[in-house]
Scaffold this motif. Structure first.
Motif, PDB file in Angstrom:
ATOM      1  N   VAL A 187       0.507  -1.184  -0.107  1.00 19.58           N
ATOM      2  CA  VAL A 187      -0.526   0.298  -0.199  1.00 19.58           C
ATOM      3  C   VAL A 187       1.075   1.370   0.436  1.00 19.58           C
ATOM      4  N   ASP A 188       1.882   1.375   0.721  1.00 19.75           N
ATOM      5  CA  ASP A 188       2.900   2.369   0.540  1.00 19.75           C
ATOM      6  C   ASP A 188       3.536   2.858  -0.900  1.00 19.75           C
ATOM      7  N   SER A 191       0.870   4.196  -3.056  1.00 18.90           N
ATOM      8  CA  SER A 191       0.667   5.227  -2.833  1.00 18.90           C
ATOM      9  C   SER A 191       1.396   6.150  -3.205  1.00 18.90           C
ATOM     10  N   ASP A 192       2.640   5.896  -3.408  1.00 26.84           N
ATOM     11  CA  ASP A 192       4.120   6.270  -3.797  1.00 26.84           C
ATOM     12  C   ASP A 192       3.936   6.504  -5.340  1.00 26.84           C
ATOM     13  N   PHE A 194       1.072   6.387  -7.098  1.00 30.63           N
ATOM     14  CA  PHE A 194      -0.169   7.324  -7.003  1.00 30.63           C
ATOM     15  C   PHE A 194       0.350   9.015  -6.962  1.00 30.63           C
ATOM     16  N   ARG A 195       0.805   9.304  -6.251  1.00 25.64           N
ATOM     17  CA  ARG A 195       1.572  10.728  -5.413  1.00 25.64           C
ATOM     18  C   ARG A 195       1.852  11.403  -6.600  1.00 25.64           C
TER      19      ARG A 195
END
Length: 332
Positions: A187-188, A191-192, A194-195
């Motif tokens: 998940v981390d 998220s990286d 998509f960010r």
């Protein structure tokens, strides 16, 4: 109409102005010259003046139009070519003026024809420079629009439902296995990804280090998705990671690997990212073509080429020998 367009659209007017400039000494001397001309030669003197003016005007017009046609010729060659033509025109002029043999001096007409040849070349060349600059400006505007469209494509196409749902499937698979540390790590990394993608519209050029950090996150997600049947090997030294390239340069290349190739236990995919001695980032992978054509619009690589041409003023290189697919990205 741009100011310099008059050179092409109204060549006759430009030629007329230049002719007045060249013939001005003759016009200024015209009435003074009548003092030295006998009355019986007044008519011939006037006809010669009018003939000189019209002949210069036609010569100017012809040389400018000719220069506009010689688009790919070097300026020095154009000048030499037009000077030779102007001397040929002078010879014809000297022959045609014979019936009005009032002034036998040749130095002034020769100088005037040399000026005509030089001015005709320069005016035509200036207009061609203007056209070339105008075309480059329009090309830059077109590439800027394509760059904006490419960024929009990066947001709409790269974060597409397939990628999103595949990522969710990866999470659900890890949850079912009860591997909480791997799930959190996944998940981390997601998220990286998509960010970084969502922030890309605020950037133009980024450091190679930023792109490789994105690759690290992306590779983790892909390895989970393909059950470790895809591997990313990065070989770039730390001292070279401050080199720059357009943002999201690697994403279309990495996604193309998964879109165009079979990846399974029989086709273990290894994607290599390394720097060559020309300071090009080399992205290569073996080719395992799918049995059916991939569902893709095929614009990702073209958009990447356009972005490098706009932002880096350089071209990317692509190599496909049937076994390995390699893309060379110039850095700066």
């Amino acid at each position: 109409m741009k100011s310099l367009d008059i050179i092409k659209t109204k060549t006759w007017l430009v030629s007329l102005v230049c002719t007045i400039f060249v013939v001005y000494p003759n016009a200024a001397w015209f009435f003074c010259g009548l003092i030295y001309v006998s009355p019986e030669h007044f008519m011939e003197f006037g006809i010669l003046f009018v003939f000189r003016f019209l002949y210069f005007w036609a010569t100017f017009w012809g040389l400018i139009r000719l220069t506009l046609r010689m688009k790919n010729m070097h300026l020095a060659k154009k000048i030499i070519y037009n000077l030779l033509l102007s001397m040929l025109c002078f010879a014809v002029f000297w022959i045609l003026r014979a019936p009005f043999d009032v002034d036998k001096a040749m130095s002034i007409p020769i100088f005037q024809f040399l000026v005509i040849g030089l001015l005709g070349s320069l005016l035509g060349y200036i207009y061609l420079l203007y056209v070339d600059q105008h075309e480059k400006e329009r090309e830059i505007e077109r590439l800027q629009l394509e760059s904006l469209k490419s960024r929009c494509d990066a947001l709409t196409n790269q974060i597409n439902p397939h990628f999103f749902f595949n990522s969710l499937n990866g999470i659900s698979s890890l949850v079912r296995k009860g591997n909480n540390p791997c799930t959190l790590d996944y998940v981390d990394k997601l998220s990286d990804i998509f960010r970084y993608i969502l922030q890309s519209d605020k950037k133009a050029l980024v450091s190679l280090d930023e792109e490789l950090e994105f690759v690290e996150a992306f590779s983790h997600v892909m390895e989970v998705r393909f059950a470790n049947k895809i591997e990313f090997k990065v070989d770039v030294k730390e001292e070279h990671r401050d080199l720059r390239l357009p943002v999201l340069s690697l994403l279309p290349l990495l996604e193309n690997v998964t879109v165009h190739n079979m990846i399974d236990s029989e086709h273990h995919m290894i994607v290599r990212i390394e720097l060559n001695d020309k300071y090009e980032l080399v992205v290569s992978n073996p080719i395992f073509p799918k049995l059916s054509p991939p569902d893709t619009n095929g614009t990702g690589l073209q958009n990447l080429e356009n972005r490098f041409r706009l932002m880096m003023q350089q071209q990317i290189r692509v190599s496909d020998d049937g076994e390995m697919f390699t893309v060379y990205l110039p850095l700066k």
